[in-house]
Every structure is written in C-alpha cells, then in structure tokens.
Design a protein around this motif. Sequence first.
Motif, PDB file in Angstrom:
ATOM      1  N   LYS A 242      19.809  27.373  13.025  1.00 44.62           N
ATOM      2  CA  LYS A 242      19.149  27.645  11.744  1.00 44.62           C
ATOM      3  C   LYS A 242      19.974  28.569  10.865  1.00 44.62           C
ATOM      4  O   LYS A 242      20.005  28.412   9.641  1.00 44.62           O
ATOM      5  CB  LYS A 242      17.770  28.262  12.001  1.00 44.62           C
ATOM      6  N   TYR A 243      20.661  29.539  11.494  1.00 46.87           N
ATOM      7  CA  TYR A 243      21.462  30.515  10.738  1.00 46.87           C
ATOM      8  C   TYR A 243      22.879  30.542  11.315  1.00 46.87           C
ATOM      9  O   TYR A 243      23.214  31.424  12.122  1.00 46.87           O
ATOM     10  CB  TYR A 243      20.833  31.903  10.830  1.00 46.87           C
ATOM     11  N   PRO A 244      23.736  29.606  10.949  1.00 49.03           N
ATOM     12  CA  PRO A 244      25.074  29.470  11.566  1.00 49.03           C
ATOM     13  C   PRO A 244      25.967  30.695  11.427  1.00 49.03           C
ATOM     14  O   PRO A 244      26.850  30.912  12.261  1.00 49.03           O
ATOM     15  CB  PRO A 244      25.667  28.262  10.831  1.00 49.03           C
ATOM     16  N   GLN A 245      25.773  31.483  10.384  1.00 47.15           N
ATOM     17  CA  GLN A 245      26.629  32.650  10.150  1.00 47.15           C
ATOM     18  C   GLN A 245      26.144  33.899  10.869  1.00 47.15           C
ATOM     19  O   GLN A 245      26.825  34.922  10.884  1.00 47.15           O
ATOM     20  CB  GLN A 245      26.712  32.943   8.637  1.00 47.15           C
ATOM     21  N   MET A 246      24.997  33.817  11.485  1.00 49.76           N
ATOM     22  CA  MET A 246      24.395  34.987  12.125  1.00 49.76           C
ATOM     23  C   MET A 246      25.093  35.320  13.443  1.00 49.76           C
ATOM     24  O   MET A 246      25.637  34.454  14.134  1.00 49.76           O
ATOM     25  CB  MET A 246      22.908  34.716  12.390  1.00 49.76           C
ATOM     26  N   LYS A 247      25.058  36.593  13.786  1.00 49.30           N
ATOM     27  CA  LYS A 247      25.520  37.080  15.091  1.00 49.30           C
ATOM     28  C   LYS A 247      24.287  37.597  15.832  1.00 49.30           C
ATOM     29  O   LYS A 247      23.615  38.498  15.345  1.00 49.30           O
ATOM     30  CB  LYS A 247      26.569  38.177  14.917  1.00 49.30           C
ATOM     31  N   VAL A 248      23.994  37.022  16.983  1.00 49.63           N
ATOM     32  CA  VAL A 248      22.762  37.338  17.715  1.00 49.63           C
ATOM     33  C   VAL A 248      23.076  38.218  18.918  1.00 49.63           C
ATOM     34  O   VAL A 248      23.957  37.896  19.723  1.00 49.63           O
ATOM     35  CB  VAL A 248      22.063  36.053  18.186  1.00 49.63           C
ATOM     36  N   ILE A 249      22.356  39.328  19.036  1.00 49.89           N
ATOM     37  CA  ILE A 249      22.453  40.184  20.218  1.00 49.89           C
ATOM     38  C   ILE A 249      21.078  40.150  20.878  1.00 49.89           C
ATOM     39  O   ILE A 249      20.102  40.684  20.344  1.00 49.89           O
ATOM     40  CB  ILE A 249      22.844  41.631  19.870  1.00 49.89           C
ATOM     41  N   LEU A 250      20.998  39.500  22.032  1.00 53.90           N
ATOM     42  CA  LEU A 250      19.736  39.326  22.745  1.00 53.90           C
ATOM     43  C   LEU A 250      19.732  40.223  23.971  1.00 53.90           C
ATOM     44  O   LEU A 250      20.525  40.045  24.896  1.00 53.90           O
ATOM     45  CB  LEU A 250      19.570  37.864  23.155  1.00 53.90           C
TER      46      LEU A 250
ATOM     47  N   THR B 107      35.987  45.913  20.274  1.00 51.69           N
ATOM     48  CA  THR B 107      35.708  44.519  20.584  1.00 51.69           C
ATOM     49  C   THR B 107      34.236  44.369  20.925  1.00 51.69           C
ATOM     50  O   THR B 107      33.551  45.365  21.229  1.00 51.69           O
ATOM     51  CB  THR B 107      36.552  44.035  21.771  1.00 51.69           C
ATOM     52  N   MET B 108      33.743  43.142  20.912  1.00 55.94           N
ATOM     53  CA  MET B 108      32.331  42.952  21.221  1.00 55.94           C
ATOM     54  C   MET B 108      32.025  43.352  22.662  1.00 55.94           C
ATOM     55  O   MET B 108      30.967  43.913  22.943  1.00 55.94           O
ATOM     56  CB  MET B 108      31.949  41.488  20.979  1.00 55.94           C
TER      57      MET B 108
ATOM     58  N   GLU C 181      31.527  31.734  17.031  1.00 56.65           N
ATOM     59  CA  GLU C 181      32.888  31.831  17.565  1.00 56.65           C
ATOM     60  C   GLU C 181      32.980  32.447  18.950  1.00 56.65           C
ATOM     61  O   GLU C 181      33.985  32.276  19.649  1.00 56.65           O
ATOM     62  CB  GLU C 181      33.768  32.676  16.620  1.00 56.65           C
ATOM     63  N   GLU C 182      31.947  33.166  19.374  1.00 56.87           N
ATOM     64  CA  GLU C 182      32.112  33.999  20.573  1.00 56.87           C
ATOM     65  C   GLU C 182      30.806  34.139  21.349  1.00 56.87           C
ATOM     66  O   GLU C 182      29.722  34.175  20.768  1.00 56.87           O
ATOM     67  CB  GLU C 182      32.622  35.378  20.144  1.00 56.87           C
ATOM     68  N   CYS C 183      30.925  34.243  22.671  1.00 55.34           N
ATOM     69  CA  CYS C 183      29.783  34.522  23.531  1.00 55.34           C
ATOM     70  C   CYS C 183      30.215  35.572  24.548  1.00 55.34           C
ATOM     71  O   CYS C 183      31.208  35.381  25.262  1.00 55.34           O
ATOM     72  CB  CYS C 183      29.302  33.263  24.235  1.00 55.34           C
ATOM     73  N   VAL C 184      29.491  36.695  24.609  1.00 58.60           N
ATOM     74  CA  VAL C 184      29.836  37.799  25.496  1.00 58.60           C
ATOM     75  C   VAL C 184      28.583  38.246  26.239  1.00 58.60           C
ATOM     76  O   VAL C 184      27.540  38.470  25.629  1.00 58.60           O
ATOM     77  CB  VAL C 184      30.426  38.993  24.717  1.00 58.60           C
ATOM     78  N   TYR C 185      28.708  38.376  27.563  1.00 62.27           N
ATOM     79  CA  TYR C 185      27.587  38.847  28.379  1.00 62.27           C
ATOM     80  C   TYR C 185      27.866  40.247  28.897  1.00 62.27           C
ATOM     81  O   TYR C 185      28.983  40.554  29.318  1.00 62.27           O
ATOM     82  CB  TYR C 185      27.349  37.902  29.565  1.00 62.27           C
ATOM     83  N   GLN C 186      26.849  41.107  28.860  1.00 64.78           N
ATOM     84  CA  GLN C 186      26.961  42.469  29.366  1.00 64.78           C
ATOM     85  C   GLN C 186      25.842  42.741  30.361  1.00 64.78           C
ATOM     86  O   GLN C 186      24.662  42.739  29.994  1.00 64.78           O
ATOM     87  CB  GLN C 186      26.881  43.483  28.215  1.00 64.78           C
ATOM     88  N   PRO C 187      26.163  42.958  31.651  1.00 64.47           N
ATOM     89  CA  PRO C 187      25.119  43.295  32.619  1.00 64.47           C
ATOM     90  C   PRO C 187      24.578  44.700  32.350  1.00 64.47           C
ATOM     91  O   PRO C 187      25.245  45.521  31.707  1.00 64.47           O
ATOM     92  CB  PRO C 187      25.840  43.227  33.961  1.00 64.47           C
ATOM     93  N   CYS C 188      23.373  44.970  32.821  1.00 58.00           N
ATOM     94  CA  CYS C 188      22.820  46.311  32.655  1.00 58.00           C
ATOM     95  C   CYS C 188      23.387  47.232  33.728  1.00 58.00           C
ATOM     96  O   CYS C 188      23.928  46.780  34.737  1.00 58.00           O
ATOM     97  CB  CYS C 188      21.295  46.292  32.728  1.00 58.00           C
ATOM     98  N   PHE C 189      23.266  48.524  33.510  1.00 56.63           N
ATOM     99  CA  PHE C 189      23.716  49.513  34.474  1.00 56.63           C
ATOM    100  C   PHE C 189      22.531  49.954  35.323  1.00 56.63           C
ATOM    101  O   PHE C 189      21.486  50.326  34.783  1.00 56.63           O
ATOM    102  CB  PHE C 189      24.330  50.720  33.761  1.00 56.63           C
TER     103      PHE C 189
END
Length: 301
Positions: free
Chosen positions: A203-211, A259-260, A224-232
């Motif tokens: 729906k929003y191609p230019q958006m950057k989503v942080i879930l 960087t992301m 352009e990018e997908c980055v995963y961050q585990p919790c501590f």
Amino acid sequence: MKILNFGSLNIDKVYKVKHFVRPGETIFSKEYQCFPGGKGLNQSIAAARAGVPIYHAGTIGPDGRFLAELLKESGVDTRYLRENGSITGHALNSGFRRRGKTASSFFTAANYENGREFINQVLEDFGEGDILVLQNEISNLPYLLEKGAAMGMRILFNPSPMNESLKKTDLSGVTWLMLNETEGNDITGASDPDRITEILLEKYPQMKVILTLGRKGAVYKSAEECVYQPCFPVNAVDTTAAGDTFTGYFIAAIVEGKTMQEALRLAACASSITVSREGAAVSIPERTLVDERVRQLDKGN
C-alpha cells in the motif's frame, strides 16, 4: 536537520496488583506510584539521552510543570511546549511484577488541545528534511501528518494507541512506521509478521516499516532492505516505555548515520535496559550505559 516531536505528555499513576482486573471484580492494589510519562515525552527523553538534539511541542496543564522540568533536565528543547490552563493528560496503569506486564487506560486532557493555529506556529520553524515524530495521543494528528509531509519533513509515526479513526488515516506521508504486532494486525488484518510488512509496503511502497515483535525482537522492512534484530534476554520488571525507548534510540541512530543493523541493535539494547526498571520516563537509560552494554554483548559477556 532538526528533530521535532509533537507529542503527548502524561502523568502516569501506577497500581501494583496480583493480576489484571476482570469484569465485575474489585481487587486491592499492593502499591501505588506516580511517574512522568506519555509516549511523546518518553520518546523525546530517549532521543535526548541517546545524545541527539530534539525539540518537544505539546500542551500541559499547571499540574504538569514537573514534566517540562524533566524534559529540560534530560536535554530536550521545550521552547514549543505550552501550558494552557487545562489539566495534564494522565494514564492509569495496572501491573504485576511476576511477568513484568502492564495494562493502561489514557485520559487525553491537554494532549487534545493542540489546535491548528498552534501547530502552524510551531511548524514555521521547521522545513524540508527535518524529522517529525508523531504518536496517536494528541489532537489533529491527520493534519500534522498531512502538513508535515507537504513541507517535505521526514515523519516517524508510532500508531499507538490504536483506534478506529487511525485505521482510516492516510499514512502515505510517513517515512518510518514504528509499530508492534497488535497494531500491525489492526491496520492490515494480518497476524503473521511477514504478511503485516508485505501489506503495508504494497500500500505504501516508499515506507520503511519497523515491526517490534516482543520477545522475538524486531524487524525492519523496506523495498530495498530487510533486517532482523533479536531481543536481548532480560528479567523484565516493567514494560512501560520499552517501545518509546526503542523509538528514541532508533531516531538517534538514524541521525548519526548508522546502518539499519546498528540502529536496531542500539535501540533493542536500550529497550532491554528500560524493561529491567520500573516506571516510564525514569527508566530510560543514558547513552553511556547503553554503549557499554553493547560493548559487553559484542565481547560475549
């Protein structure tokens, strides 16, 4: 480049209970505490403690003067904060320590007294390329989203608390959408994290989503990018302000040009410290502590 948080300011009243109150039930509170809070205030303090200059705009009543002082003490520029004679917004929180969980109800009060004239006056001092931070705890949110986007500001939006009007709000001007799984489900109707981000980007191609995914960490997704961050891993005492801390430190990392992966790691580490402490704004860590914790983690300690 300047950062403006047009956000809420609350007085949090916290009651410690054995379990969340059920319909028709009355229970005793084991403890009562009062803290400064509000998603907007928490995020501004987090960004300031992370080391970046940030302005906070919003409205309080006379009972909220200590919130203004806390913002100043934390390094937040409060020249756009006004006191208009109403009572300050406040939240009623109940929680139990065994699981570090909380439940909240929110009374808007002065947070819903930000008129368009006031908004226009504040935004006159900002422009293209500046960052506008927003949450759904203040009045005239659709106007702020539209006005900020028209000015060329980059908008970081946290759609919390969720309501029916927000589900119909145009988010096309949002640069970074910071949300949790529940909010993602409310907006998209999907429960799977991958599907939530897919629908949003369709729906929003230019958006950057942080879930944010709770104990599962967080994921960043753009075209352009997908980055995963585990919790501590941490012994959670109070989850209040965890997401706001994540947001504030994420903003700081973006401004610093990280960087992301670096941004998510910094934000996740700061958030893990917050949940190990009680309270909202008072639980947000200083940058020196967060950097030290990151160094320890990098060494495997």
